[in-house]
Design an enzyme around this catalytic site. Structure first.
Site, PDB file in Angstrom:
ATOM      1  N   SER A 171     -21.013  89.465  21.803  1.00 42.71           N
ATOM      2  CA  SER A 171     -22.003  89.715  20.751  1.00 42.71           C
ATOM      3  C   SER A 171     -23.074  88.640  20.812  1.00 42.71           C
ATOM      4  O   SER A 171     -22.783  87.455  20.651  1.00 42.71           O
ATOM      5  CB  SER A 171     -21.343  89.684  19.372  1.00 42.71           C
ATOM      6  OG  SER A 171     -22.354  89.544  18.385  1.00 42.71           O
ATOM      7  N   HIS A 182     -23.123  93.459  23.394  1.00 38.45           N
ATOM      8  CA  HIS A 182     -22.985  93.941  22.015  1.00 38.45           C
ATOM      9  C   HIS A 182     -24.117  93.373  21.162  1.00 38.45           C
ATOM     10  O   HIS A 182     -24.303  92.157  21.100  1.00 38.45           O
ATOM     11  CB  HIS A 182     -21.623  93.511  21.459  1.00 38.45           C
ATOM     12  CG  HIS A 182     -21.303  94.077  20.113  1.00 38.45           C
ATOM     13  ND1 HIS A 182     -20.788  95.347  19.932  1.00 38.45           N
ATOM     14  CD2 HIS A 182     -21.428  93.549  18.873  1.00 38.45           C
ATOM     15  CE1 HIS A 182     -20.586  95.571  18.651  1.00 38.45           C
ATOM     16  NE2 HIS A 182     -20.981  94.491  17.976  1.00 38.45           N
ATOM     17  N   ASP A 238     -25.806  93.267  17.442  1.00 36.93           N
ATOM     18  CA  ASP A 238     -25.521  93.479  16.022  1.00 36.93           C
ATOM     19  C   ASP A 238     -26.812  93.579  15.228  1.00 36.93           C
ATOM     20  O   ASP A 238     -27.557  92.609  15.102  1.00 36.93           O
ATOM     21  CB  ASP A 238     -24.677  92.313  15.493  1.00 36.93           C
ATOM     22  CG  ASP A 238     -23.243  92.387  15.996  1.00 36.93           C
ATOM     23  OD1 ASP A 238     -22.617  93.455  15.833  1.00 36.93           O
ATOM     24  OD2 ASP A 238     -22.749  91.392  16.565  1.00 36.93           O
ATOM     25  N   MET A 245     -28.500  94.192  11.651  1.00 36.85           N
ATOM     26  CA  MET A 245     -28.174  94.077  10.219  1.00 36.85           C
ATOM     27  C   MET A 245     -29.445  94.127   9.391  1.00 36.85           C
ATOM     28  O   MET A 245     -30.481  93.601   9.806  1.00 36.85           O
ATOM     29  CB  MET A 245     -27.452  92.751   9.959  1.00 36.85           C
ATOM     30  CG  MET A 245     -26.220  92.545  10.827  1.00 36.85           C
ATOM     31  SD  MET A 245     -25.335  91.059  10.352  1.00 36.85           S
ATOM     32  CE  MET A 245     -24.082  90.995  11.640  1.00 36.85           C
ATOM     33  N   HIS A 262     -24.662  98.053  17.616  1.00 39.02           N
ATOM     34  CA  HIS A 262     -23.860  98.218  16.409  1.00 39.02           C
ATOM     35  C   HIS A 262     -24.794  98.162  15.207  1.00 39.02           C
ATOM     36  O   HIS A 262     -25.273  97.089  14.832  1.00 39.02           O
ATOM     37  CB  HIS A 262     -22.817  97.079  16.382  1.00 39.02           C
ATOM     38  CG  HIS A 262     -21.940  97.062  15.184  1.00 39.02           C
ATOM     39  ND1 HIS A 262     -21.122  95.980  14.875  1.00 39.02           N
ATOM     40  CD2 HIS A 262     -21.731  97.974  14.201  1.00 39.02           C
ATOM     41  CE1 HIS A 262     -20.459  96.241  13.770  1.00 39.02           C
ATOM     42  NE2 HIS A 262     -20.810  97.432  13.332  1.00 39.02           N
ATOM     43  N   MET A 303     -25.577  98.128  11.556  1.00 41.06           N
ATOM     44  CA  MET A 303     -25.060  97.866  10.207  1.00 41.06           C
ATOM     45  C   MET A 303     -26.239  98.005   9.255  1.00 41.06           C
ATOM     46  O   MET A 303     -26.718  97.014   8.678  1.00 41.06           O
ATOM     47  CB  MET A 303     -24.440  96.457  10.162  1.00 41.06           C
ATOM     48  CG  MET A 303     -23.125  96.383  10.930  1.00 41.06           C
ATOM     49  SD  MET A 303     -22.641  94.706  11.372  1.00 41.06           S
ATOM     50  CE  MET A 303     -23.527  94.540  12.926  1.00 41.06           C
ATOM     51  N   MET A 307     -13.571  97.453  12.732  1.00 42.35           N
ATOM     52  CA  MET A 307     -14.015  96.130  12.284  1.00 42.35           C
ATOM     53  C   MET A 307     -12.792  95.319  11.852  1.00 42.35           C
ATOM     54  O   MET A 307     -12.075  95.715  10.932  1.00 42.35           O
ATOM     55  CB  MET A 307     -14.984  96.254  11.100  1.00 42.35           C
ATOM     56  CG  MET A 307     -16.321  96.894  11.435  1.00 42.35           C
ATOM     57  SD  MET A 307     -17.215  96.128  12.793  1.00 42.35           S
ATOM     58  CE  MET A 307     -17.401  94.437  12.220  1.00 42.35           C
ATOM     59  N   GLY A 314     -21.200  91.398   8.896  1.00 39.35           N
ATOM     60  CA  GLY A 314     -22.284  90.597   8.322  1.00 39.35           C
ATOM     61  C   GLY A 314     -22.505  89.276   9.024  1.00 39.35           C
ATOM     62  O   GLY A 314     -23.625  88.796   9.089  1.00 39.35           O
ATOM     63  N   PHE A 315     -21.426  88.714   9.559  1.00 42.38           N
ATOM     64  CA  PHE A 315     -21.540  87.386  10.154  1.00 42.38           C
ATOM     65  C   PHE A 315     -20.598  87.235  11.341  1.00 42.38           C
ATOM     66  O   PHE A 315     -19.526  87.833  11.356  1.00 42.38           O
ATOM     67  CB  PHE A 315     -21.199  86.302   9.110  1.00 42.38           C
ATOM     68  CG  PHE A 315     -22.052  86.409   7.881  1.00 42.38           C
ATOM     69  CD1 PHE A 315     -23.320  85.841   7.838  1.00 42.38           C
ATOM     70  CD2 PHE A 315     -21.605  87.129   6.782  1.00 42.38           C
ATOM     71  CE1 PHE A 315     -24.128  85.974   6.720  1.00 42.38           C
ATOM     72  CE2 PHE A 315     -22.404  87.270   5.646  1.00 42.38           C
ATOM     73  CZ  PHE A 315     -23.666  86.690   5.615  1.00 42.38           C
ATOM     74  N   GLY A 316     -21.006  86.416  12.305  1.00 40.43           N
ATOM     75  CA  GLY A 316     -20.105  86.032  13.383  1.00 40.43           C
ATOM     76  C   GLY A 316     -19.200  84.906  12.908  1.00 40.43           C
ATOM     77  O   GLY A 316     -19.401  84.334  11.829  1.00 40.43           O
ATOM     78  N   GLY A 317     -18.188  84.592  13.694  1.00 46.34           N
ATOM     79  CA  GLY A 317     -17.358  83.419  13.430  1.00 46.34           C
ATOM     80  C   GLY A 317     -16.367  83.544  12.291  1.00 46.34           C
ATOM     81  O   GLY A 317     -15.842  82.543  11.805  1.00 46.34           O
ATOM     82  N   ASP A 337     -13.882  94.693  16.779  1.00 47.75           N
ATOM     83  CA  ASP A 337     -15.001  93.771  16.562  1.00 47.75           C
ATOM     84  C   ASP A 337     -14.717  92.822  15.404  1.00 47.75           C
ATOM     85  O   ASP A 337     -14.581  93.252  14.268  1.00 47.75           O
ATOM     86  CB  ASP A 337     -16.258  94.609  16.252  1.00 47.75           C
ATOM     87  CG  ASP A 337     -17.521  93.775  16.110  1.00 47.75           C
ATOM     88  OD1 ASP A 337     -17.466  92.552  16.296  1.00 47.75           O
ATOM     89  OD2 ASP A 337     -18.575  94.378  15.806  1.00 47.75           O
ATOM     90  N   GLY A 346     -13.679  88.310  15.053  1.00 39.05           N
ATOM     91  CA  GLY A 346     -12.617  87.309  15.079  1.00 39.05           C
ATOM     92  C   GLY A 346     -11.710  87.366  16.290  1.00 39.05           C
ATOM     93  O   GLY A 346     -10.605  86.807  16.277  1.00 39.05           O
ATOM     94  N   GLY A 369     -17.980  87.309  20.083  1.00 40.76           N
ATOM     95  CA  GLY A 369     -19.172  86.513  19.808  1.00 40.76           C
ATOM     96  C   GLY A 369     -18.877  85.045  20.018  1.00 40.76           C
ATOM     97  O   GLY A 369     -19.180  84.467  21.075  1.00 40.76           O
ATOM     98  N   SER A 370     -18.239  84.430  19.032  1.00 35.22           N
ATOM     99  CA  SER A 370     -17.897  83.005  19.141  1.00 35.22           C
ATOM    100  C   SER A 370     -17.048  82.736  20.371  1.00 35.22           C
ATOM    101  O   SER A 370     -17.230  81.719  21.045  1.00 35.22           O
ATOM    102  CB  SER A 370     -17.117  82.532  17.912  1.00 35.22           C
ATOM    103  OG  SER A 370     -17.538  83.191  16.770  1.00 35.22           O
TER     104      SER A 370
HETATM  105  C1  DX5 Z   1     -19.935  91.112  12.584  1.00 37.51           C
HETATM  106  C2  DX5 Z   1     -20.411  91.595  13.911  1.00 37.51           C
HETATM  107  C3  DX5 Z   1     -19.639  91.078  15.053  1.00 37.51           C
HETATM  108  C4  DX5 Z   1     -19.689  89.582  15.211  1.00 37.51           C
HETATM  109  C5  DX5 Z   1     -18.549  89.154  16.081  1.00 37.51           C
HETATM  110  O1  DX5 Z   1     -20.610  91.785  11.575  1.00 37.51           O
HETATM  111  O2  DX5 Z   1     -20.352  93.000  13.981  1.00 37.51           O
HETATM  112  O3  DX5 Z   1     -20.032  91.717  16.261  1.00 37.51           O
HETATM  113  O4  DX5 Z   1     -20.884  89.129  15.760  1.00 37.51           O
HETATM  114  O5  DX5 Z   1     -18.543  87.762  16.139  1.00 37.51           O
HETATM  115  P1  DX5 Z   1     -17.171  86.956  16.347  1.00 37.51           P
HETATM  116  O6  DX5 Z   1     -16.624  87.401  17.664  1.00 37.51           O
HETATM  117  O7  DX5 Z   1     -17.624  85.547  16.330  1.00 37.51           O
HETATM  118  O8  DX5 Z   1     -16.288  87.329  15.197  1.00 37.51           O
HETATM  119 ZN    ZN Z   2     -20.677  94.021  15.966  1.00 36.57          ZN
END
Ligand code: DX5
Ligand code: ZN
Length: 222
Positions: free
Chosen positions: A10, A35, A37, A39, A68, A70, A139, A144-147, A177, A179, A199-200
């Site tokens: 991501s 990927h 994202d 938003m 993706h 959102m 999901m 909404g957020f990575g990490g 998707d 964590g 992502g992370s």
């Molecule tokens: C969250 C996103 C994910 C996110 C994944 O809303 O859809 O794609 O970026 O990031 P990690 O892998 O860090 O959870």
């Molecule tokens: Zn995503």
């Protein structure tokens, strides 16, 4: 039937000031999909990128762009995301009242259609669409957020969707998707995932090839 594992970094965790280079770097590091994202600050509490950025990124990799969305409403923007260079367009089951119509629209644009399910949405929500769609996105965090931390209760949902997809007899990718890391990768793969977003887990520390290889190795340790 479960397919070979695809890893989809991501770019939400990339350096946004060097996004083109970052896409090229994860491609070279062994990613399978990119990927992206999207938003809107309405469906989810964050704002990220739009179709013009996807268009600008398109020349930086030949890998499939796994987009993706959102966003709500989503229908007015599907054409723009398709034209910008998306390959897979995934929409949320919770984002609108006419999911089937939205999926038909994506297919009419010649793109692969995915449906995403929030952690609080049951697997059965996607059942009526299994005859049309190309991908289900589970999901494992609230979008909404990575990490964020992986929500373990979603493993049962992955298993249930694996069974529903297999029963459909169609080649539908099951993607997870949120964590994902080296510690939970084997569990997610064993539950039936064909693809994972990372992502992370891809971008942290800067050694993208090592990070992606470590996820692949972890997935194989079933
Ligand atoms: C969250 C996103 C994910 C996110 C994944 O809303 O859809 O794609 O970026 O990031 P990690 O892998 O860090 O959870
Ligand atoms: Zn995503």
């Amino acid at each position: 039937m479960q397919q070979a594992l695809r890893i989809a970094p991501s770019i939400l965790s990339a350096d946004f000031a060097r996004l083109g280079e970052e896409v090229g770097a994860v491609d070279a590091a062994g990613a399978d999909w990119i990927h992206i994202d999207v938003m809107d600050g309405h469906f989810v509490p964050n704002i990220t990128i739009g179709p013009e950025i996807i268009r600008a990124l398109r020349p930086h990799s030949k890998l499939p762009f796994d987009v993706h969305l959102m966003i709500s409403p989503v229908d007015p923007y599907l054409d723009a995301f398709a034209e910008a260079g998306s390959d897979i367009i995934t929409v949320h089951a919770e984002a609108g009242a006419h999911l089937h119509r939205t999926v038909q629209h994506i297919k009419a644009l010649g793109k692969k259609a995915g449906v995403a399910l929030n952690p609080g949405t049951p697997a059965q929500a996607v059942q009526p669409l299994l005859g049309e769609i190309d991908l289900v996105l589970v999901m494992s965090v609230n979008p909404g957020f990575g990490g964020q931390s992986f929500i373990a209760s979603q493993v049962d949902k992955i298993k249930e969707l694996r069974a529903r997809i297999d029963a459909s007899g169609r080649a539908i990718d099951l993607e997870v998707d949120g964590g994902i890391n080296r510690n939970n990768m084997a569990r997610v793969r064993a539950a039936g995932a064909d693809a994972v977003v990372a992502g992370s887990a891809t971008f942290s520390g800067g050694a993208y090839a090592e990070n992606i290889a470590a996820l692949r190795a972890a997935a194989a340790r079933n």
